[in-house]
Design a protein around this motif. Sequence first.
Motif, PDB file in Angstrom:
ATOM      1  N   TYR A 115       0.588  -1.223  -0.129  1.00 36.42           N
ATOM      2  CA  TYR A 115      -0.088  -0.263   0.252  1.00 36.42           C
ATOM      3  C   TYR A 115       1.320   0.993  -0.215  1.00 36.42           C
ATOM      4  O   TYR A 115       0.951   2.651  -1.037  1.00 36.42           O
ATOM      5  CB  TYR A 115      -1.082   0.072   0.935  1.00 36.42           C
ATOM      6  CG  TYR A 115      -1.528   1.436   1.671  1.00 36.42           C
ATOM      7  CD1 TYR A 115      -2.608   1.531   0.268  1.00 36.42           C
ATOM      8  CD2 TYR A 115      -1.182   2.671   2.449  1.00 36.42           C
ATOM      9  CE1 TYR A 115      -3.077   3.086   0.941  1.00 36.42           C
ATOM     10  CE2 TYR A 115      -2.324   3.581   2.600  1.00 36.42           C
ATOM     11  CZ  TYR A 115      -2.287   3.917   1.902  1.00 36.42           C
ATOM     12  OH  TYR A 115      -3.793   4.852   1.975  1.00 36.42           O
ATOM     13  N   MET A 119       0.803   4.137  -2.706  1.00 40.59           N
ATOM     14  CA  MET A 119       0.316   5.652  -2.746  1.00 40.59           C
ATOM     15  C   MET A 119       1.302   6.412  -3.079  1.00 40.59           C
ATOM     16  O   MET A 119       1.520   7.620  -3.677  1.00 40.59           O
ATOM     17  CB  MET A 119       0.107   5.795  -1.009  1.00 40.59           C
ATOM     18  CG  MET A 119      -1.121   4.968  -0.866  1.00 40.59           C
ATOM     19  SD  MET A 119      -2.263   5.910  -2.184  1.00 40.59           S
ATOM     20  CE  MET A 119      -2.997   6.683  -0.542  1.00 40.59           C
ATOM     21  N   LYS A 125      -5.755   8.173 -11.711  1.00 35.80           N
ATOM     22  CA  LYS A 125      -6.840   8.039 -11.270  1.00 35.80           C
ATOM     23  C   LYS A 125      -6.956   6.836 -12.330  1.00 35.80           C
ATOM     24  O   LYS A 125      -7.357   5.547 -11.554  1.00 35.80           O
ATOM     25  CB  LYS A 125      -8.144   8.667 -11.469  1.00 35.80           C
ATOM     26  CG  LYS A 125      -9.160   8.383 -10.355  1.00 35.80           C
ATOM     27  CD  LYS A 125     -10.239   9.038 -10.371  1.00 35.80           C
ATOM     28  CE  LYS A 125     -11.885   8.519  -9.655  1.00 35.80           C
ATOM     29  NZ  LYS A 125     -12.701   9.076  -9.746  1.00 35.80           N
ATOM     30  N   THR A 128      -4.058   4.351 -11.804  1.00 38.27           N
ATOM     31  CA  THR A 128      -4.756   3.054 -10.091  1.00 38.27           C
ATOM     32  C   THR A 128      -5.656   1.940 -10.933  1.00 38.27           C
ATOM     33  O   THR A 128      -4.882   1.401 -10.276  1.00 38.27           O
ATOM     34  CB  THR A 128      -5.554   4.412  -9.335  1.00 38.27           C
ATOM     35  OG1 THR A 128      -4.580   4.809  -8.656  1.00 38.27           O
ATOM     36  CG2 THR A 128      -6.070   3.543  -8.318  1.00 38.27           C
ATOM     37  N   PRO A 155      -3.433  -3.158  -0.593  1.00 46.25           N
ATOM     38  CA  PRO A 155      -3.472  -2.027  -1.520  1.00 46.25           C
ATOM     39  C   PRO A 155      -4.928  -0.990  -1.859  1.00 46.25           C
ATOM     40  O   PRO A 155      -5.178   0.278  -2.562  1.00 46.25           O
ATOM     41  CB  PRO A 155      -3.296  -2.246  -2.317  1.00 46.25           C
ATOM     42  CG  PRO A 155      -1.758  -3.543  -1.921  1.00 46.25           C
ATOM     43  CD  PRO A 155      -2.908  -4.717  -0.858  1.00 46.25           C
ATOM     44  N   TYR A 159      -6.008   1.855  -0.371  1.00 46.88           N
ATOM     45  CA  TYR A 159      -6.789   3.084  -1.966  1.00 46.88           C
ATOM     46  C   TYR A 159      -7.837   3.895  -1.358  1.00 46.88           C
ATOM     47  O   TYR A 159      -8.194   5.092  -1.177  1.00 46.88           O
ATOM     48  CB  TYR A 159      -5.941   2.669  -2.950  1.00 46.88           C
ATOM     49  CG  TYR A 159      -6.755   3.983  -4.203  1.00 46.88           C
ATOM     50  CD1 TYR A 159      -6.391   4.724  -4.066  1.00 46.88           C
ATOM     51  CD2 TYR A 159      -8.184   2.927  -5.002  1.00 46.88           C
ATOM     52  CE1 TYR A 159      -6.633   5.241  -5.206  1.00 46.88           C
ATOM     53  CE2 TYR A 159      -8.783   4.585  -5.907  1.00 46.88           C
ATOM     54  CZ  TYR A 159      -7.787   5.667  -5.495  1.00 46.88           C
ATOM     55  OH  TYR A 159      -8.342   6.620  -6.699  1.00 46.88           O
ATOM     56  N   SER A 162      -8.018   5.824   1.951  1.00 48.97           N
ATOM     57  CA  SER A 162      -7.397   6.852   1.569  1.00 48.97           C
ATOM     58  C   SER A 162      -8.500   8.079   1.323  1.00 48.97           C
ATOM     59  O   SER A 162      -7.894   9.102   1.401  1.00 48.97           O
ATOM     60  CB  SER A 162      -6.907   7.273   1.229  1.00 48.97           C
ATOM     61  OG  SER A 162      -7.035   6.801  -0.588  1.00 48.97           O
ATOM     62  N   GLN A 163      -9.491   7.515  -0.005  1.00 48.41           N
ATOM     63  CA  GLN A 163     -10.346   8.789  -0.396  1.00 48.41           C
ATOM     64  C   GLN A 163     -11.563   9.592   0.687  1.00 48.41           C
ATOM     65  O   GLN A 163     -12.198  10.820   0.443  1.00 48.41           O
ATOM     66  CB  GLN A 163     -11.216   8.020  -1.127  1.00 48.41           C
ATOM     67  CG  GLN A 163     -10.960   7.742  -2.214  1.00 48.41           C
ATOM     68  CD  GLN A 163      -9.769   8.132  -2.891  1.00 48.41           C
ATOM     69  OE1 GLN A 163      -9.999   9.067  -4.072  1.00 48.41           O
ATOM     70  NE2 GLN A 163      -8.399   7.850  -2.869  1.00 48.41           N
ATOM     71  N   LYS A 166      -7.286   9.631   4.668  1.00 47.24           N
ATOM     72  CA  LYS A 166      -5.719   9.746   3.804  1.00 47.24           C
ATOM     73  C   LYS A 166      -4.681   9.704   4.668  1.00 47.24           C
ATOM     74  O   LYS A 166      -3.975   8.569   4.338  1.00 47.24           O
ATOM     75  CB  LYS A 166      -5.369  11.475   3.410  1.00 47.24           C
ATOM     76  CG  LYS A 166      -4.301  11.348   2.717  1.00 47.24           C
ATOM     77  CD  LYS A 166      -3.968  13.622   2.600  1.00 47.24           C
ATOM     78  CE  LYS A 166      -2.355  12.857   1.558  1.00 47.24           C
ATOM     79  NZ  LYS A 166      -2.639  14.195   0.961  1.00 47.24           N
TER      80      LYS A 166
END
Length: 201
Positions: A115, A119, A125, A128, A155, A159, A162-163, A166
């Motif tokens: 992860y 990052m 995006k 990703t 991961p 991810y 994290s939206q 963070k």
Amino acid sequence: LQWNGKNWAMIMLPLSENKNDRINLLAHELFHKAQSGLGFTQNNKESNHLDQKDGRIYLRLELDALTKAVLSDSKKEQKEHLTNALIFRKYRHTLFPESSTIENQLELNEGLAEYTGFMISGRSKVQTKEHFVKTTNAFLKNPTYVRSFAYSTIPVYGYLLSQKDKYWNQKIKDDTNLTDFFIKDFGVKIPNHLKVSVDKI
């Protein structure tokens, strides 16, 4: 490894020609170098149940749901796919005693490292989405899942979380149960009784 009184990260050559992949790998291995200093014990016990029929089935279902969550631009649909992924995960843990603990140890070790690498890699995006589809598809072609699954699970969960938060990874400790952590932080509701017929899932 320890050499000449210092802790080093060892990386196999040649490095990828893709810049994002190179950074991903370098950051992953440097996280391992820092891991013990962050209070994490490095565990590499194999999840042998993932080479059994039901272990493979419910991991594949979890990864399929995670891929759909990553590809979805709708928060509602993303939440539905995340819920499905975590239900498949929890059900798998009911089928195999101690699997939750064994999987969690490797995910704290390799999952958090991957992860971190992802990052720091600086992917857009679009990149990703492409990255997670590519790595998941590659993982599913492996003859065995017992050691490499953590590179594909944490991961993606990380991810997506994290939206919303963070710095969620700063809350993780050596004794954190990642499954329960994600269920709580995503606000996912898991049925109390997960031992249902496979035909009903």
